[in-house]
Design a protein around this motif. Structure first.
Motif, PDB file in Angstrom:
ATOM      1  N   TRP A  62     -22.207  29.263  71.507  1.00 41.80           N
ATOM      2  CA  TRP A  62     -22.688  30.226  70.512  1.00 41.80           C
ATOM      3  C   TRP A  62     -24.176  30.019  70.265  1.00 41.80           C
ATOM      4  N   LYS A  63     -24.968  30.168  71.328  1.00 43.75           N
ATOM      5  CA  LYS A  63     -26.427  30.049  71.293  1.00 43.75           C
ATOM      6  C   LYS A  63     -26.988  30.987  72.359  1.00 43.75           C
ATOM      7  N   ASN A  64     -27.978  31.769  72.007  1.00 45.10           N
ATOM      8  CA  ASN A  64     -28.679  32.624  72.959  1.00 45.10           C
ATOM      9  C   ASN A  64     -27.745  33.467  73.814  1.00 45.10           C
ATOM     10  N   GLY A  65     -26.853  34.187  73.185  1.00 44.06           N
ATOM     11  CA  GLY A  65     -26.030  35.040  74.023  1.00 44.06           C
ATOM     12  C   GLY A  65     -24.994  35.835  73.272  1.00 44.06           C
ATOM     13  N   SER A  66     -24.332  36.677  74.047  1.00 44.48           N
ATOM     14  CA  SER A  66     -23.260  37.492  73.494  1.00 44.48           C
ATOM     15  C   SER A  66     -22.023  37.378  74.370  1.00 44.48           C
ATOM     16  N   ASP A  67     -20.893  37.623  73.753  1.00 43.37           N
ATOM     17  CA  ASP A  67     -19.610  37.594  74.435  1.00 43.37           C
ATOM     18  C   ASP A  67     -18.781  38.761  73.925  1.00 43.37           C
ATOM     19  N   GLU A  93     -31.899  36.193  75.382  1.00 44.22           N
ATOM     20  CA  GLU A  93     -33.268  36.072  75.893  1.00 44.22           C
ATOM     21  C   GLU A  93     -33.254  35.322  77.221  1.00 44.22           C
ATOM     22  N   GLU A  94     -33.785  35.943  78.273  1.00 43.39           N
ATOM     23  CA  GLU A  94     -33.748  35.349  79.615  1.00 43.39           C
ATOM     24  C   GLU A  94     -34.613  34.090  79.743  1.00 43.39           C
ATOM     25  N   LYS A  95     -35.659  33.950  78.913  1.00 39.34           N
ATOM     26  CA  LYS A  95     -36.521  32.758  78.984  1.00 39.34           C
ATOM     27  C   LYS A  95     -35.895  31.544  78.300  1.00 39.34           C
ATOM     28  N   GLY A 112     -38.186  33.953  83.037  1.00 40.28           N
ATOM     29  CA  GLY A 112     -37.490  35.086  82.440  1.00 40.28           C
ATOM     30  C   GLY A 112     -37.194  36.193  83.431  1.00 40.28           C
ATOM     31  N   GLU A 113     -37.338  35.909  84.709  1.00 44.41           N
ATOM     32  CA  GLU A 113     -37.125  36.912  85.757  1.00 44.41           C
ATOM     33  C   GLU A 113     -35.665  37.086  86.136  1.00 44.41           C
TER      34      GLU A 113
END
Length: 173
Positions: A62-67, A93-95, A112-113
């Motif tokens: 449960w950090k930097n993302g979605s589910d 966030e990709e970075k 972040g690519e």
């Protein structure tokens, strides 16, 4: 400047045979747009939510993302519950990094690519209540690696799909 939320919608067909339950769950935790600046924007929970959200394999935290999770379960009798869950994991966030349920950074892409799709997971489980003092929980999870996993190299050795089996016994006294 970090935040997280969870939304759950479930419906149980109480009059149907096996009392099926279906539902959808959406969890989100903010990531850090620029990990090199002085602003911390990655959500960091005080406690892990292992198995409560983001699947049973604990491959996504449960950090930097979605589910987005689609869930179904049934009760063939009073002792057994069986279920099937399907999760779609993406980075905010990709970075920022991909984090496990324990909060450890699994891998990251400073440029972040990479694509934000971490992957999907399917969970098949069964719970058995022997009596008020003894319960069993068993299951199988399969993680299908997404484009983010394929686009980045791992220092941890997790580069492909992953399988996980578990068996748990709980004694209440």
């Amino acid at each position: 400047q970090a935040f997280a939320y969870a939304l759950n919608v479930f419906y149980t067909f109480k009059e149907a045979t096996y009392t099926p339950t279906i539902g959808i769950e959406y969890t989100f935790a903010s990531g850090d747009e620029d990990p090199d600046d002085d602003e911390v924007e990655t959500f960091d929970s005080l406690y892990t939510f292992s198995h409560n959200y983001q699947g049973y394999a604990d491959i996504f935290g449960w950090k930097n993302g979605s589910d987005i999770a689609l869930k179904a379960s049934a009760k063939p009798n009073t002792q057994w519950t069986v279920g099937l869950d399907f999760h779609i994991f993406e980075l905010d966030e990709e970075k920022d990094a991909w984090y496990t349920a324990s909060g450890a950074a699994l891998r990251e892409d400073d440029s972040g690519e990479s694509d934000e799709s971490v992957g999907t997971e399917i969970d098949l489980y069964a719970k058995f209540v022997y009596d008020a003092h003894l319960n069993f929980w068993m299951g199988y999870s399969h993680f299908f690696a997404g484009d983010f996993v394929e686009d980045t190299k791992s220092a941890t050795g997790i580069d492909d799909d992953m399988d996980w089996l578990f068996l748990q016994m709980m004694v209440n006294f």
